[in-house]
Write a protein that holds these residues in place. Structure first.
Motif, PDB file in Angstrom:
ATOM      1  N   ASP A 250       0.808  -1.227   0.000  1.00  0.00           N
ATOM      2  CA  ASP A 250       0.000   0.000   0.000  1.00  0.00           C
ATOM      3  C   ASP A 250       0.842   1.278   0.000  1.00  0.00           C
ATOM      4  N   GLY A 251       2.171   1.137   0.024  1.00  0.00           N
ATOM      5  CA  GLY A 251       3.052   2.294  -0.097  1.00  0.00           C
ATOM      6  C   GLY A 251       3.275   3.071   1.182  1.00  0.00           C
ATOM      7  N   THR A 252       2.914   2.524   2.332  1.00  0.00           N
ATOM      8  CA  THR A 252       3.065   3.260   3.585  1.00  0.00           C
ATOM      9  C   THR A 252       4.373   2.959   4.310  1.00  0.00           C
ATOM     10  N   LEU A 253       5.107   1.959   3.872  1.00  0.00           N
ATOM     11  CA  LEU A 253       6.342   1.568   4.562  1.00  0.00           C
ATOM     12  C   LEU A 253       7.496   2.462   4.116  1.00  0.00           C
ATOM     13  N   ASP A 254       8.164   3.091   5.092  1.00  0.00           N
ATOM     14  CA  ASP A 254       9.364   3.874   4.808  1.00  0.00           C
ATOM     15  C   ASP A 254      10.572   3.023   5.173  1.00  0.00           C
ATOM     16  N   SER A 255      11.358   2.709   4.175  1.00  0.00           N
ATOM     17  CA  SER A 255      12.512   1.850   4.406  1.00  0.00           C
ATOM     18  C   SER A 255      13.664   2.300   3.513  1.00  0.00           C
ATOM     19  N   ASP A 256      14.874   2.238   4.033  1.00  0.00           N
ATOM     20  CA  ASP A 256      16.054   2.581   3.253  1.00  0.00           C
ATOM     21  C   ASP A 256      16.193   1.646   2.056  1.00  0.00           C
ATOM     22  N   ILE A 257      15.874   0.387   2.271  1.00  0.00           N
ATOM     23  CA  ILE A 257      15.994  -0.598   1.199  1.00  0.00           C
ATOM     24  C   ILE A 257      15.015  -0.290   0.076  1.00  0.00           C
ATOM     25  N   LEU A 258      13.777   0.071   0.433  1.00  0.00           N
ATOM     26  CA  LEU A 258      12.779   0.404  -0.590  1.00  0.00           C
ATOM     27  C   LEU A 258      13.207   1.621  -1.403  1.00  0.00           C
ATOM     28  N   GLU A 259      13.736   2.622  -0.724  1.00  0.00           N
ATOM     29  CA  GLU A 259      14.188   3.816  -1.433  1.00  0.00           C
ATOM     30  C   GLU A 259      15.320   3.482  -2.404  1.00  0.00           C
ATOM     31  N   LYS A 260      16.231   2.628  -1.995  1.00  0.00           N
ATOM     32  CA  LYS A 260      17.336   2.220  -2.858  1.00  0.00           C
ATOM     33  C   LYS A 260      16.818   1.403  -4.041  1.00  0.00           C
ATOM     34  N   LEU A 261      15.822   0.527  -3.804  1.00  0.00           N
ATOM     35  CA  LEU A 261      15.232  -0.256  -4.889  1.00  0.00           C
ATOM     36  C   LEU A 261      14.570   0.643  -5.926  1.00  0.00           C
ATOM     37  N   GLU A 262      13.847   1.660  -5.457  1.00  0.00           N
ATOM     38  CA  GLU A 262      13.201   2.588  -6.387  1.00  0.00           C
ATOM     39  C   GLU A 262      14.234   3.390  -7.175  1.00  0.00           C
ATOM     40  N   GLU A 263      15.312   3.756  -6.513  1.00  0.00           N
ATOM     41  CA  GLU A 263      16.373   4.519  -7.174  1.00  0.00           C
ATOM     42  C   GLU A 263      17.047   3.695  -8.265  1.00  0.00           C
ATOM     43  N   LEU A 264      17.231   2.400  -8.014  1.00  0.00           N
ATOM     44  CA  LEU A 264      17.942   1.540  -8.959  1.00  0.00           C
ATOM     45  C   LEU A 264      17.021   0.826  -9.945  1.00  0.00           C
ATOM     46  N   SER A 265      15.721   0.982  -9.792  1.00  0.00           N
ATOM     47  CA  SER A 265      14.792   0.282 -10.687  1.00  0.00           C
ATOM     48  C   SER A 265      14.874   0.864 -12.093  1.00  0.00           C
ATOM     49  N   PRO A 266      14.649   0.017 -13.107  1.00  0.00           N
ATOM     50  CA  PRO A 266      14.700   0.531 -14.485  1.00  0.00           C
ATOM     51  C   PRO A 266      13.565   1.516 -14.736  1.00  0.00           C
ATOM     52  N   GLU A 267      13.825   2.473 -15.616  1.00  0.00           N
ATOM     53  CA  GLU A 267      12.819   3.492 -15.914  1.00  0.00           C
ATOM     54  C   GLU A 267      11.660   2.869 -16.670  1.00  0.00           C
ATOM     55  N   LEU A 268      10.499   3.431 -16.500  1.00  0.00           N
ATOM     56  CA  LEU A 268       9.337   2.943 -17.225  1.00  0.00           C
ATOM     57  C   LEU A 268       9.465   3.277 -18.705  1.00  0.00           C
ATOM     58  N   LYS A 269       8.855   2.481 -19.540  1.00  0.00           N
ATOM     59  CA  LYS A 269       8.944   2.652 -20.987  1.00  0.00           C
ATOM     60  C   LYS A 269       8.419   4.013 -21.438  1.00  0.00           C
ATOM     61  N   GLU A 270       7.329   4.465 -20.831  1.00  0.00           N
ATOM     62  CA  GLU A 270       6.748   5.756 -21.207  1.00  0.00           C
ATOM     63  C   GLU A 270       7.716   6.900 -20.925  1.00  0.00           C
ATOM     64  N   ASP A 271       8.347   6.857 -19.754  1.00  0.00           N
ATOM     65  CA  ASP A 271       9.308   7.899 -19.403  1.00  0.00           C
ATOM     66  C   ASP A 271      10.487   7.899 -20.376  1.00  0.00           C
ATOM     67  N   LYS A 272      10.909   6.720 -20.774  1.00  0.00           N
ATOM     68  CA  LYS A 272      12.042   6.599 -21.672  1.00  0.00           C
ATOM     69  C   LYS A 272      11.703   7.179 -23.044  1.00  0.00           C
ATOM     70  N   GLU A 273      10.488   6.876 -23.539  1.00  0.00           N
ATOM     71  CA  GLU A 273      10.075   7.395 -24.847  1.00  0.00           C
ATOM     72  C   GLU A 273       9.991   8.925 -24.820  1.00  0.00           C
ATOM     73  N   LYS A 274       9.494   9.462 -23.713  1.00  0.00           N
ATOM     74  CA  LYS A 274       9.376  10.912 -23.578  1.00  0.00           C
ATOM     75  C   LYS A 274      10.763  11.551 -23.634  1.00  0.00           C
ATOM     76  N   GLU A 275      11.723  10.953 -22.941  1.00  0.00           N
ATOM     77  CA  GLU A 275      13.084  11.487 -22.957  1.00  0.00           C
ATOM     78  C   GLU A 275      13.695  11.373 -24.345  1.00  0.00           C
ATOM     79  N   ASP A 276      13.408  10.251 -25.030  1.00  0.00           N
ATOM     80  CA  ASP A 276      13.951  10.064 -26.376  1.00  0.00           C
ATOM     81  C   ASP A 276      13.450  11.140 -27.321  1.00  0.00           C
ATOM     82  N   LYS A 277      12.176  11.509 -27.220  1.00  0.00           N
ATOM     83  CA  LYS A 277      11.603  12.536 -28.092  1.00  0.00           C
ATOM     84  C   LYS A 277      12.259  13.890 -27.832  1.00  0.00           C
ATOM     85  N   GLU A 278      12.565  14.148 -26.582  1.00  0.00           N
ATOM     86  CA  GLU A 278      13.173  15.435 -26.246  1.00  0.00           C
ATOM     87  C   GLU A 278      14.629  15.510 -26.688  1.00  0.00           C
ATOM     88  N   ASP A 279      15.317  14.386 -26.741  1.00  0.00           N
ATOM     89  CA  ASP A 279      16.739  14.370 -27.065  1.00  0.00           C
ATOM     90  C   ASP A 279      17.023  14.304 -28.564  1.00  0.00           C
TER      91      ASP A 279
END
Length: 181
Positions: free
Chosen positions: A137-166
């Protein structure tokens, strides 16, 4: 493994009827089995023994919680569990527990140990993937979760948006040539 006395049911003196046995399972029970997956345990087990002339019917019902570590964050949490199991005990020439829900004990047996059935029932009730409810449910604050989100691959939509801008604007004029045909 030495059987625990409180989980041995002496059925020879019981009348032919239904009998209810209640057990409270705590961490010491799993220490006896040298099972170290649970941090803490609070489980109630109800065993209903229906004694008949030629056999015994046992109905196990398990409910409570076990404290386990989350597979994603390693944060401890209480996992609620519930499980049921039926066992038929018959009398025969020799001991045989090859069938999952039928136990054959030798004639003259006056008691049965149910500790192994309770142990397996509880362990199998715990989900294979244990996820902290705070992660879901997204209520847990954890150092491990924050690191996982930081290292997770970008979503395809975000990547396409960046590609169009570049894209170099000169390529856009070349693309127009392809579509003008």
């Amino acid at each position: 493994m030495k059987p625990l006395k409180e989980f041995t049911i002496a059925f020879v003196g019981l009348k032919e009827a239904k009998h209810l046995f209640e057990y409270k399972i705590e961490q010491a029970f799993f220490e006896h089995f040298e099972y170290e997956e649970f941090n803490d345990v609070n489980i109630k087990v109800d065993v209903e023994l229906n004694k008949k002339t030629t056999l015994l019917e046992l109905h196990f019902k398990v409910s409570g919680w076990v404290n386990v570590n989350c597979d994603l964050t390693n944060e401890p949490y209480n996992q609620t569990i519930e499980n049921e199991f039926n066992l038929v005990v018959k009398f025969g020439d020799e001991y045989n527990d090859e069938d999952i829900d039928i136990l054959i004990v030798p004639h003259g047996t006056y008691e049965i140990s149910i500790q192994q059935y309770i142990y397996e029932l509880i362990v199998l009730a715990v989900p294979t993937k244990r996820v902290h409810p705070g992660v879901e449910d997204g209520t847990l604050d954890s150092d491990i979760l924050e690191k996982l989100e930081e290292l997770s691959p970008e979503l395809k939509e975000d990547k396409e948006k960046e590609d169009k801008e570049d894209i170099d604007p000169r390529w856009n004029t070349l693309k127009k040539l392809l579509t003008d045909k």
